[in-house]
Write a protein that holds these residues in place. Structure first.
Motif, PDB file in Angstrom:
ATOM      1  N   GLY A  72       0.863  -1.092   0.268  1.00 27.61           N
ATOM      2  CA  GLY A  72      -0.149   0.168   0.044  1.00 27.61           C
ATOM      3  C   GLY A  72       0.979   1.003   0.136  1.00 27.61           C
ATOM      4  O   GLY A  72      -0.095   2.147   0.044  1.00 27.61           O
ATOM      5  N   ASN A  73       2.079   1.296  -0.041  1.00 27.47           N
ATOM      6  CA  ASN A  73       2.823   2.245  -0.514  1.00 27.47           C
ATOM      7  C   ASN A  73       3.547   2.629  -1.969  1.00 27.47           C
ATOM      8  O   ASN A  73       3.812   1.775  -2.525  1.00 27.47           O
ATOM      9  CB  ASN A  73       3.720   2.199   0.441  1.00 27.47           C
ATOM     10  CG  ASN A  73       4.585   2.134   1.838  1.00 27.47           C
ATOM     11  OD1 ASN A  73       3.390   3.002   2.344  1.00 27.47           O
ATOM     12  ND2 ASN A  73       4.348   0.940   2.989  1.00 27.47           N
ATOM     13  N   TYR A  74       3.815   3.720  -1.659  1.00 27.80           N
ATOM     14  CA  TYR A  74       4.555   4.453  -2.983  1.00 27.80           C
ATOM     15  C   TYR A  74       6.042   3.641  -3.200  1.00 27.80           C
ATOM     16  O   TYR A  74       6.359   3.667  -2.336  1.00 27.80           O
ATOM     17  CB  TYR A  74       4.681   6.061  -2.940  1.00 27.80           C
ATOM     18  CG  TYR A  74       3.136   6.403  -3.644  1.00 27.80           C
ATOM     19  CD1 TYR A  74       2.656   5.818  -4.649  1.00 27.80           C
ATOM     20  CD2 TYR A  74       2.649   7.515  -2.367  1.00 27.80           C
ATOM     21  CE1 TYR A  74       0.923   6.793  -5.058  1.00 27.80           C
ATOM     22  CE2 TYR A  74       1.881   8.189  -2.826  1.00 27.80           C
ATOM     23  CZ  TYR A  74       0.913   7.265  -3.855  1.00 27.80           C
ATOM     24  OH  TYR A  74      -0.622   8.032  -3.937  1.00 27.80           O
ATOM     25  N   TRP A  75       6.209   3.050  -4.708  1.00 26.51           N
ATOM     26  CA  TRP A  75       7.744   3.013  -5.128  1.00 26.51           C
ATOM     27  C   TRP A  75       8.372   3.501  -6.323  1.00 26.51           C
ATOM     28  O   TRP A  75       8.931   3.007  -6.235  1.00 26.51           O
ATOM     29  CB  TRP A  75       7.543   1.339  -5.179  1.00 26.51           C
ATOM     30  CG  TRP A  75       7.100   0.384  -3.696  1.00 26.51           C
ATOM     31  CD1 TRP A  75       6.096   0.320  -3.391  1.00 26.51           C
ATOM     32  CD2 TRP A  75       7.981   0.434  -3.156  1.00 26.51           C
ATOM     33  NE1 TRP A  75       6.135  -0.195  -2.087  1.00 26.51           N
ATOM     34  CE2 TRP A  75       7.678  -0.495  -1.739  1.00 26.51           C
ATOM     35  CE3 TRP A  75       9.825   0.370  -2.998  1.00 26.51           C
ATOM     36  CZ2 TRP A  75       8.078  -1.020  -0.954  1.00 26.51           C
ATOM     37  CZ3 TRP A  75      10.387  -0.776  -2.263  1.00 26.51           C
ATOM     38  CH2 TRP A  75       9.338  -0.960  -0.953  1.00 26.51           C
ATOM     39  N   HIS A  76       7.958   4.686  -6.751  1.00 28.78           N
ATOM     40  CA  HIS A  76       7.681   5.013  -7.637  1.00 28.78           C
ATOM     41  C   HIS A  76       9.070   6.292  -6.899  1.00 28.78           C
ATOM     42  O   HIS A  76       8.658   6.827  -5.974  1.00 28.78           O
ATOM     43  CB  HIS A  76       6.784   6.157  -8.225  1.00 28.78           C
ATOM     44  CG  HIS A  76       6.894   7.355  -7.658  1.00 28.78           C
ATOM     45  ND1 HIS A  76       4.934   6.672  -7.369  1.00 28.78           N
ATOM     46  CD2 HIS A  76       6.003   8.272  -7.768  1.00 28.78           C
ATOM     47  CE1 HIS A  76       4.289   6.838  -6.241  1.00 28.78           C
ATOM     48  NE2 HIS A  76       4.882   8.764  -6.684  1.00 28.78           N
ATOM     49  N   ASP A  77       9.663   6.956  -7.583  1.00 25.35           N
ATOM     50  CA  ASP A  77      10.836   7.928  -7.316  1.00 25.35           C
ATOM     51  C   ASP A  77      11.394   9.507  -8.556  1.00 25.35           C
ATOM     52  O   ASP A  77      11.681   9.188  -8.816  1.00 25.35           O
ATOM     53  CB  ASP A  77      12.541   7.284  -7.490  1.00 25.35           C
ATOM     54  CG  ASP A  77      13.290   8.215  -6.037  1.00 25.35           C
ATOM     55  OD1 ASP A  77      12.573   9.144  -5.678  1.00 25.35           O
ATOM     56  OD2 ASP A  77      14.844   7.991  -6.144  1.00 25.35           O
ATOM     57  N   GLY A  78      10.414  10.167  -7.928  1.00 27.81           N
ATOM     58  CA  GLY A  78      10.425  11.417  -8.591  1.00 27.81           C
ATOM     59  C   GLY A  78       8.790  11.390  -9.124  1.00 27.81           C
ATOM     60  O   GLY A  78       7.718  10.802  -8.856  1.00 27.81           O
ATOM     61  N   THR A  79       8.900  12.602 -10.386  1.00 28.26           N
ATOM     62  CA  THR A  79       7.658  12.232 -11.468  1.00 28.26           C
ATOM     63  C   THR A  79       8.089  11.590 -12.119  1.00 28.26           C
ATOM     64  O   THR A  79       9.018  11.568 -13.254  1.00 28.26           O
ATOM     65  CB  THR A  79       7.235  14.392 -11.279  1.00 28.26           C
ATOM     66  OG1 THR A  79       7.973  14.999 -11.978  1.00 28.26           O
ATOM     67  CG2 THR A  79       6.982  14.689  -9.375  1.00 28.26           C
ATOM     68  N   ALA A  80       6.416  11.842 -12.995  1.00 30.22           N
ATOM     69  CA  ALA A  80       6.624  11.819 -14.194  1.00 30.22           C
ATOM     70  C   ALA A  80       6.890  12.360 -15.888  1.00 30.22           C
ATOM     71  O   ALA A  80       7.115  13.679 -14.664  1.00 30.22           O
ATOM     72  CB  ALA A  80       5.135  11.090 -14.990  1.00 30.22           C
ATOM     73  N   VAL A  81       7.899  11.365 -16.708  1.00 31.44           N
ATOM     74  CA  VAL A  81       8.201  12.038 -17.673  1.00 31.44           C
ATOM     75  C   VAL A  81       8.155  11.909 -19.030  1.00 31.44           C
ATOM     76  O   VAL A  81       7.997  10.682 -19.370  1.00 31.44           O
ATOM     77  CB  VAL A  81      10.270  12.093 -17.173  1.00 31.44           C
ATOM     78  CG1 VAL A  81      11.254  12.972 -18.718  1.00 31.44           C
ATOM     79  CG2 VAL A  81      11.426  12.329 -16.392  1.00 31.44           C
ATOM     80  N   VAL A  82       7.488  12.636 -19.410  1.00 29.83           N
ATOM     81  CA  VAL A  82       7.092  12.730 -20.360  1.00 29.83           C
ATOM     82  C   VAL A  82       7.689  12.611 -22.129  1.00 29.83           C
ATOM     83  O   VAL A  82       8.845  14.340 -22.123  1.00 29.83           O
ATOM     84  CB  VAL A  82       6.044  13.646 -21.093  1.00 29.83           C
ATOM     85  CG1 VAL A  82       5.711  13.060 -23.273  1.00 29.83           C
ATOM     86  CG2 VAL A  82       4.970  13.038 -20.201  1.00 29.83           C
ATOM     87  N   ASP A  83       8.577  12.138 -22.903  1.00 29.13           N
ATOM     88  CA  ASP A  83       9.536  11.772 -23.755  1.00 29.13           C
ATOM     89  C   ASP A  83       7.829  11.359 -25.347  1.00 29.13           C
ATOM     90  O   ASP A  83       8.962  10.386 -25.604  1.00 29.13           O
ATOM     91  CB  ASP A  83      10.338  11.310 -23.552  1.00 29.13           C
ATOM     92  CG  ASP A  83      11.689  11.520 -25.127  1.00 29.13           C
ATOM     93  OD1 ASP A  83      11.260  12.176 -25.135  1.00 29.13           O
ATOM     94  OD2 ASP A  83      12.258  11.314 -24.512  1.00 29.13           O
TER      95      ASP A  83
END
Length: 173
Positions: A72-83
């Motif tokens: 139930g915890n977040y595992w991403h590190d930072g924000t999404a980057v669009v390319d």
């Protein structure tokens, strides 16, 4: 009697037009073509990032991607980057065994939001430390608001009723 038939025809045409417009705009949205890790992948170690690829370039504004673990915890590190047609987010080293859910919301080239989920499973315990609890953000309202569609439908119907009224008045004159 004749004006009622005309009014019913005009209303039917307006409703058909609204249906065509909504169907055309729905078909024009970006579509997810692939993901890394792949949907339902079974992994023995966590990837460094999640990458989603769409069928067309995305707008860079408002892209969001989160990764929620089985704890139930977040595992991403930072924000999404669009390319271009890809959106990516870095991951922390993963921890608990189980299903990780990738939640995404991007803006397609035509300005419409596209959202969904992908899942992958970690099969071997990792040593990572989780981010904050995802339940703390559960009230953020990430869904697509319905009220603009309701207002649009009301405006179209009101315009149709108004047009029928004007046409029926002209017939009587």
């Amino acid at each position: 009697m004749r004006s009622r038939g005309l009014a019913a025809t005009v209303l039917a045409l307006l409703l058909a037009l609204v249906g065509v417009v909504f169907a055309a705009s729905a078909a024009a949205h970006s579509g997810l073509t692939s993901s890394v890790p792949a949907q339902d992948a079974q992994l023995t170690s966590g990837p460094a990032e999640v990458v989603l690829t769409f069928n067309e370039p995305l707008q860079e504004q408002f892209a969001v991607m989160t990764v929620v673990g089985p704890d139930g915890n977040y595992w991403h590190d930072g924000t999404a980057v669009v390319d271009g047609p890809r959106v990516r987010v870095a991951l922390r080293p993963l921890g608990p065994v189980g299903a990780y859910t990738v939640n995404y919301r991007v803006t397609s080239a035509d300005g419409h939001p596209v959202e969904g989920q992908r899942r992958f499973t970690l099969t071997v315990v990792g040593t990572g430390t989780p981010g904050t609890s995802a339940s703390e953000d559960s009230g953020s309202g990430d869904g697509v608001p319905v009220w603009p569609f309701i207002i649009g439908a009301v405006v179209v119907i009101a315009a149709g009723v108004g047009a029928m009224f004007v046409l029926s008045r002209r017939r009587k004159s």
